[in-house]
Design an enzyme around this catalytic site. Structure first.
Site, PDB file in Angstrom:
ATOM      1  N   SER A   4       0.847  -1.187   0.000  1.00 19.73           N
ATOM      2  CA  SER A   4       0.000   0.000   0.000  1.00 19.73           C
ATOM      3  C   SER A   4       0.879   1.231   0.000  1.00 19.73           C
ATOM      4  O   SER A   4       2.006   1.211   0.515  1.00 19.73           O
ATOM      5  CB  SER A   4      -0.896   0.016   1.237  1.00 19.73           C
ATOM      6  N   TYR A  22      -1.002  -0.466  10.168  1.00 17.70           N
ATOM      7  CA  TYR A  22      -1.170  -0.797   8.750  1.00 17.70           C
ATOM      8  C   TYR A  22       0.042  -0.339   7.948  1.00 17.70           C
ATOM      9  O   TYR A  22       0.549  -1.063   7.088  1.00 17.70           O
ATOM     10  CB  TYR A  22      -2.449  -0.150   8.206  1.00 17.70           C
TER      11      TYR A  22
END
Length: 254
Positions: A139, A149
């Site tokens: 990501s 994350y």
């Protein structure tokens, strides 16, 4: 012989889009996810519309049995895997201090431990054949402080960069794909209805574009693929802006 790709998290979102585009390129597929019904439905459509050979492997990658069965499939020398797409994953709320710590550990495992194990399993056969491609879906959050994350995705990017340098000379490329906000069901699984992300429209990408650009970059042997010019620019800026600023940016959305 038609190349075969194994895709995790293939029942929806980017995983299903990788399946569609790789099938359109003339490859066969092994689809991995927990939702067997969704996998069967996708497999049936691809067989009917593309004539694709599709295996369905329903597995929970966080269970010992599930990961073992996928590892065994990757190591099956009689039916080799030419492309591995490590796509399985999910997000958590950004409130680390309030999240259940066991949920955080599972989050760490699905994004880092699982790709590590599957990459290790796939490499043996790929290196022996002198050819192979591994795509790790990370990501753009890897470049922006964004709770755990960002941390798990940054590990995946660094691992992919190292692995590509080490194994590309032996015919096996490893690419970390770093999309920005992409229209899939990823955010809905966090309990956020469409339109409630608080993200401007210009920041959203479409899954077909993300997958097409990442496959092009992987074919070129790039270690990192950041689909779209806007996110390439944002990732570059994140490297030079103060962490206090980029962290605030990272708090937007979920």
């Amino acid at each position: 012989m038609r190349p075969t790709a194994l895709i995790t998290g293939a029942s929806s979102g980017l995983g299903a889009e990788y399946a569609r585009q790789l099938a359109a390129r003339g490859g066969d597929l092994v689809l991995v996810a927990r939702d067997e019904d969704a996998l069967d439905a996708l497999a049936a459509r691809l067989r009917e519309t593309r004539g694709t050979g599709v295996e369905v492997l329903a597995a929970d990658l966080l269970s010992e049995d599930g990961i073992a069965r996928v590892v065994a499939r990757l190591q099956d020398a009689a039916h080799p895997i030419d492309i591995l797409v490590n796509n399985a994953g999910y997000g958590l709320a950004l409130d680390f201090e309030n999240n259940d710590v066991e949920a955080e550990v599972r989050h760490l495992r699905i994004h880092d431990e699982v790709p590590l194990r599957l990459t290790h399993a796939a490499l043996q056969g790929m290196l022996a054949r002198g050819a192979g491609r591994i795509i790790n879906v990370a990501s753009v959050a890897a470049f922006i402080p964004r709770s755990t994350y960002s941390a798990v995705k940054q590990w995946l990017v660094l691992f992919s960069r190292w692995a590509n340098v080490r194994y590309a000379p032996r015919g096996v490329t490893v690419t970390a794909v770093c999309p920005g906000f992409t229209h899939t069901n990823f955010h809905e699984r966090l309990g956020l209805p469409p339109g409630e992300e608080g993200i401007p429209g210009w920041m959203w990408l479409d899954a077909p574009r993300v997958v097409a650009e990442s496959l092009r970059d992987a074919a070129r042997g790039l270690a990192v693929s950041i689909p779209s010019r806007r996110y390439k620019l944002l990732a570059g800026l994140a490297r030079i802006l103060p962490a206090s600023l980029t962290a605030r940016v990272g708090e937007r959305g979920r």
